[in-house]
Design a protein around this motif. Structure first.
Motif, PDB file in Angstrom:
ATOM      1  N   ALA A   1       0.837  -1.208   0.000  1.00  0.00           N
ATOM      2  CA  ALA A   1       0.000   0.000   0.000  1.00  0.00           C
ATOM      3  C   ALA A   1       0.867   1.253   0.000  1.00  0.00           C
ATOM      4  CB  ALA A   1      -0.929  -0.010   1.210  1.00  0.00           C
ATOM      5  N   GLU A   2       1.909   1.246   0.802  1.00  0.00           N
ATOM      6  CA  GLU A   2       2.771   2.423   0.866  1.00  0.00           C
ATOM      7  C   GLU A   2       3.571   2.613  -0.424  1.00  0.00           C
ATOM      8  OE1 GLU A   2       4.790   2.910   4.580  1.00  0.00           O
ATOM      9  OE2 GLU A   2       2.915   2.681   5.686  1.00  0.00           O
ATOM     10  N   HIS A   3       3.852   1.539  -1.137  1.00  0.00           N
ATOM     11  CA  HIS A   3       4.479   1.662  -2.457  1.00  0.00           C
ATOM     12  C   HIS A   3       3.567   2.471  -3.387  1.00  0.00           C
ATOM     13  CE1 HIS A   3       6.288   0.597  -6.297  1.00  0.00           C
ATOM     14  NE2 HIS A   3       5.101   0.156  -6.689  1.00  0.00           N
ATOM     15  N   TYR A   4       2.273   2.150  -3.369  1.00  0.00           N
ATOM     16  CA  TYR A   4       1.323   2.882  -4.210  1.00  0.00           C
ATOM     17  C   TYR A   4       1.169   4.324  -3.740  1.00  0.00           C
ATOM     18  CZ  TYR A   4      -0.045  -1.079  -7.050  1.00  0.00           C
ATOM     19  OH  TYR A   4      -0.037  -2.112  -7.960  1.00  0.00           O
ATOM     20  N   LEU A   5       1.150   4.547  -2.452  1.00  0.00           N
ATOM     21  CA  LEU A   5       1.061   5.915  -1.940  1.00  0.00           C
ATOM     22  C   LEU A   5       2.286   6.725  -2.342  1.00  0.00           C
ATOM     23  CD1 LEU A   5      -0.419   5.154   1.585  1.00  0.00           C
ATOM     24  CD2 LEU A   5      -1.613   6.220  -0.348  1.00  0.00           C
ATOM     25  N   GLU A   6       3.462   6.114  -2.316  1.00  0.00           N
ATOM     26  CA  GLU A   6       4.676   6.803  -2.760  1.00  0.00           C
ATOM     27  C   GLU A   6       4.588   7.168  -4.239  1.00  0.00           C
ATOM     28  OE1 GLU A   6       8.023   4.324  -1.769  1.00  0.00           O
ATOM     29  OE2 GLU A   6       7.640   4.530   0.383  1.00  0.00           O
ATOM     30  N   LYS A   7       4.075   6.259  -5.052  1.00  0.00           N
ATOM     31  CA  LYS A   7       3.923   6.544  -6.487  1.00  0.00           C
ATOM     32  C   LYS A   7       2.949   7.701  -6.700  1.00  0.00           C
ATOM     33  CE  LYS A   7       6.568   3.392  -8.336  1.00  0.00           C
ATOM     34  NZ  LYS A   7       7.742   3.738  -9.119  1.00  0.00           N
ATOM     35  N   LEU A   8       1.836   7.700  -5.965  1.00  0.00           N
ATOM     36  CA  LEU A   8       0.877   8.804  -6.069  1.00  0.00           C
ATOM     37  C   LEU A   8       1.517  10.108  -5.597  1.00  0.00           C
ATOM     38  CD1 LEU A   8      -2.326   6.972  -4.833  1.00  0.00           C
ATOM     39  CD2 LEU A   8      -1.849   7.755  -7.168  1.00  0.00           C
ATOM     40  N   HIS A   9       2.290  10.040  -4.543  1.00  0.00           N
ATOM     41  CA  HIS A   9       3.020  11.207  -4.038  1.00  0.00           C
ATOM     42  C   HIS A   9       3.936  11.772  -5.122  1.00  0.00           C
ATOM     43  CE1 HIS A   9       5.598  13.677  -1.497  1.00  0.00           C
ATOM     44  NE2 HIS A   9       6.631  13.000  -1.960  1.00  0.00           N
ATOM     45  N   ASP A  10       4.545  10.887  -5.902  1.00  0.00           N
ATOM     46  CA  ASP A  10       5.452  11.300  -6.974  1.00  0.00           C
ATOM     47  C   ASP A  10       4.724  11.730  -8.247  1.00  0.00           C
ATOM     48  OD1 ASP A  10       7.569  10.735  -5.281  1.00  0.00           O
ATOM     49  OD2 ASP A  10       7.962   8.763  -6.160  1.00  0.00           O
ATOM     50  N   GLY A  11       3.382  11.710  -8.216  1.00  0.00           N
ATOM     51  CA  GLY A  11       2.600  12.161  -9.362  1.00  0.00           C
ATOM     52  C   GLY A  11       2.275  11.080 -10.372  1.00  0.00           C
ATOM     53  N   GLU A  12       2.562   9.850 -10.061  1.00  0.00           N
ATOM     54  CA  GLU A  12       2.308   8.744 -10.983  1.00  0.00           C
ATOM     55  C   GLU A  12       0.892   8.192 -10.785  1.00  0.00           C
ATOM     56  OE1 GLU A  12       5.521   5.855 -11.145  1.00  0.00           O
ATOM     57  OE2 GLU A  12       6.906   7.388 -10.418  1.00  0.00           O
ATOM     58  N   VAL A  13      -0.102   9.004 -11.114  1.00  0.00           N
ATOM     59  CA  VAL A  13      -1.493   8.630 -10.857  1.00  0.00           C
ATOM     60  C   VAL A  13      -1.987   7.500 -11.756  1.00  0.00           C
ATOM     61  CG1 VAL A  13      -2.077  10.882  -9.905  1.00  0.00           C
ATOM     62  CG2 VAL A  13      -2.465  10.422 -12.326  1.00  0.00           C
ATOM     63  N   ASP A  14      -1.333   7.287 -12.874  1.00  0.00           N
ATOM     64  CA  ASP A  14      -1.760   6.209 -13.767  1.00  0.00           C
ATOM     65  C   ASP A  14      -1.608   4.833 -13.123  1.00  0.00           C
ATOM     66  OD1 ASP A  14      -2.532   7.959 -15.713  1.00  0.00           O
ATOM     67  OD2 ASP A  14      -0.628   7.876 -16.797  1.00  0.00           O
ATOM     68  N   ILE A  15      -0.846   4.763 -12.050  1.00  0.00           N
ATOM     69  CA  ILE A  15      -0.648   3.483 -11.377  1.00  0.00           C
ATOM     70  C   ILE A  15      -1.963   2.916 -10.825  1.00  0.00           C
ATOM     71  CG2 ILE A  15      -0.082   4.378  -9.077  1.00  0.00           C
ATOM     72  CD1 ILE A  15       2.216   2.245  -9.087  1.00  0.00           C
ATOM     73  N   ILE A  16      -2.954   3.773 -10.609  1.00  0.00           N
ATOM     74  CA  ILE A  16      -4.247   3.300 -10.098  1.00  0.00           C
ATOM     75  C   ILE A  16      -5.328   3.298 -11.174  1.00  0.00           C
ATOM     76  CG2 ILE A  16      -3.810   3.916  -7.684  1.00  0.00           C
ATOM     77  CD1 ILE A  16      -5.592   6.436  -8.219  1.00  0.00           C
ATOM     78  N   SER A  17      -4.974   3.619 -12.403  1.00  0.00           N
ATOM     79  CA  SER A  17      -5.990   3.754 -13.457  1.00  0.00           C
ATOM     80  C   SER A  17      -6.759   2.456 -13.699  1.00  0.00           C
ATOM     81  CB  SER A  17      -5.370   4.268 -14.750  1.00  0.00           C
ATOM     82  OG  SER A  17      -4.425   3.346 -15.247  1.00  0.00           O
ATOM     83  N   THR A  18      -6.123   1.315 -13.592  1.00  0.00           N
ATOM     84  CA  THR A  18      -6.849   0.055 -13.809  1.00  0.00           C
ATOM     85  C   THR A  18      -7.846  -0.223 -12.684  1.00  0.00           C
ATOM     86  OG1 THR A  18      -5.105  -1.226 -12.734  1.00  0.00           O
ATOM     87  CG2 THR A  18      -4.972  -0.981 -15.127  1.00  0.00           C
ATOM     88  N   LEU A  19      -7.639   0.385 -11.538  1.00  0.00           N
ATOM     89  CA  LEU A  19      -8.539   0.166 -10.398  1.00  0.00           C
ATOM     90  C   LEU A  19      -9.758   1.077 -10.428  1.00  0.00           C
ATOM     91  CD1 LEU A  19      -5.806  -0.160  -7.666  1.00  0.00           C
ATOM     92  CD2 LEU A  19      -7.089  -2.010  -8.739  1.00  0.00           C
ATOM     93  N   VAL A  20      -9.621   2.240 -11.039  1.00  0.00           N
ATOM     94  CA  VAL A  20     -10.731   3.187 -11.057  1.00  0.00           C
ATOM     95  C   VAL A  20     -11.481   3.164 -12.382  1.00  0.00           C
ATOM     96  CG1 VAL A  20      -9.681   4.663  -9.317  1.00  0.00           C
ATOM     97  CG2 VAL A  20      -9.296   5.161 -11.724  1.00  0.00           C
ATOM     98  N   GLY A  21     -10.973   2.410 -13.351  1.00  0.00           N
ATOM     99  CA  GLY A  21     -11.659   2.252 -14.624  1.00  0.00           C
ATOM    100  C   GLY A  21     -11.842   3.562 -15.337  1.00  0.00           C
ATOM    101  N   THR A  22     -13.065   3.827 -15.746  1.00  0.00           N
ATOM    102  CA  THR A  22     -13.351   5.035 -16.512  1.00  0.00           C
ATOM    103  C   THR A  22     -13.648   6.238 -15.614  1.00  0.00           C
ATOM    104  OG1 THR A  22     -15.682   4.426 -16.644  1.00  0.00           O
ATOM    105  CG2 THR A  22     -14.248   3.705 -18.450  1.00  0.00           C
ATOM    106  N   ASN A  23     -13.474   6.087 -14.319  1.00  0.00           N
ATOM    107  CA  ASN A  23     -13.737   7.175 -13.389  1.00  0.00           C
ATOM    108  C   ASN A  23     -12.576   8.170 -13.421  1.00  0.00           C
ATOM    109  OD1 ASN A  23     -14.423   8.883 -11.335  1.00  0.00           O
ATOM    110  ND2 ASN A  23     -14.983   7.270  -9.905  1.00  0.00           N
ATOM    111  N   GLU A  24     -12.585   9.057 -14.402  1.00  0.00           N
ATOM    112  CA  GLU A  24     -11.533  10.053 -14.568  1.00  0.00           C
ATOM    113  C   GLU A  24     -11.494  11.037 -13.400  1.00  0.00           C
ATOM    114  OE1 GLU A  24      -9.136  10.463 -17.020  1.00  0.00           O
ATOM    115  OE2 GLU A  24      -9.740   8.462 -17.662  1.00  0.00           O
ATOM    116  N   TYR A  25     -12.594  11.156 -12.688  1.00  0.00           N
ATOM    117  CA  TYR A  25     -12.668  12.086 -11.559  1.00  0.00           C
ATOM    118  C   TYR A  25     -11.563  11.796 -10.548  1.00  0.00           C
ATOM    119  CZ  TYR A  25     -14.323  14.156  -7.199  1.00  0.00           C
ATOM    120  OH  TYR A  25     -14.399  14.852  -6.024  1.00  0.00           O
ATOM    121  N   ILE A  26     -11.387  10.526 -10.206  1.00  0.00           N
ATOM    122  CA  ILE A  26     -10.379  10.157  -9.209  1.00  0.00           C
ATOM    123  C   ILE A  26      -8.980  10.507  -9.713  1.00  0.00           C
ATOM    124  CG2 ILE A  26      -9.287   8.205  -8.023  1.00  0.00           C
ATOM    125  CD1 ILE A  26     -12.079   6.996  -7.709  1.00  0.00           C
TER     126      ILE A  26
END
Length: 95
Positions: free
Chosen positions: A7-32
Motif C-alpha cells: 500500500a505504501e508503495h502505491y502511496l509513494e507513487k501517487l506522491h510522486d505524481g504517478e497517478v496512472d498506477i491506479i488507473s486500472t482500479l478506477v476504470g473510466t472514473n476520470e474524476y479520481i
C-alpha cells in the motif's frame, strides 16, 4: 506487514505524481485520476487495518498538496492475496 508495504508503495507513487498506477482500479472514473493530480498526496499514516481471509482493507489518513491546507482525508486500499503474494485490488479516496 507485506500488505502495508505494498500500500505504501502505491502511496509513494501517487506522491510522486504517478497517478496512472491506479488507473486500472478506477476504470473510466476520470474524476479520481484528476483529483489525485490536483491534490497530490504529501504524507500519510495508517489509520485502520481490517484483515479478512485473503484480503486486507487499509485506511490511511493523507495530507494533500495543491493548496489543500493541513487537512487530512481518507484513502482506502484493498490488498488481495494472489498466487504471487499480494496485489492492490481496490482504491478509493475522499476529496
Amino acid at each position: 506487514t507485506a500488505p502495508e508495504k505494498l500500500a505504501e508503495h502505491y502511496l509513494e507513487k501517487l506522491h510522486d505524481g504517478e497517478v496512472d498506477i491506479i488507473s486500472t482500479l478506477v476504470g473510466t472514473n476520470e474524476y479520481i485520476l484528476e483529483e489525485e493530480k490536483g491534490w497530490p498526496i504529501k504524507r500519510w499514516r495508517v489509520a485502520n487495518r481490517l484483515d479478512k481471509t485473503d484480503k486486507v482493507e487499509l485506511m490511511y489518513w493523507v495530507a494533500r498538496g495543491g493548496g489543500y491546507g493541513d487537512i487530512e482525508e481518507e484513502v482506502y486500499l484493498d490488498i488481495g492475496r494472489s498466487a504471487g503474494g499480494w496485489e492492490l485490488t481496490g482504491f478509493s479516496a475522499v476529496y
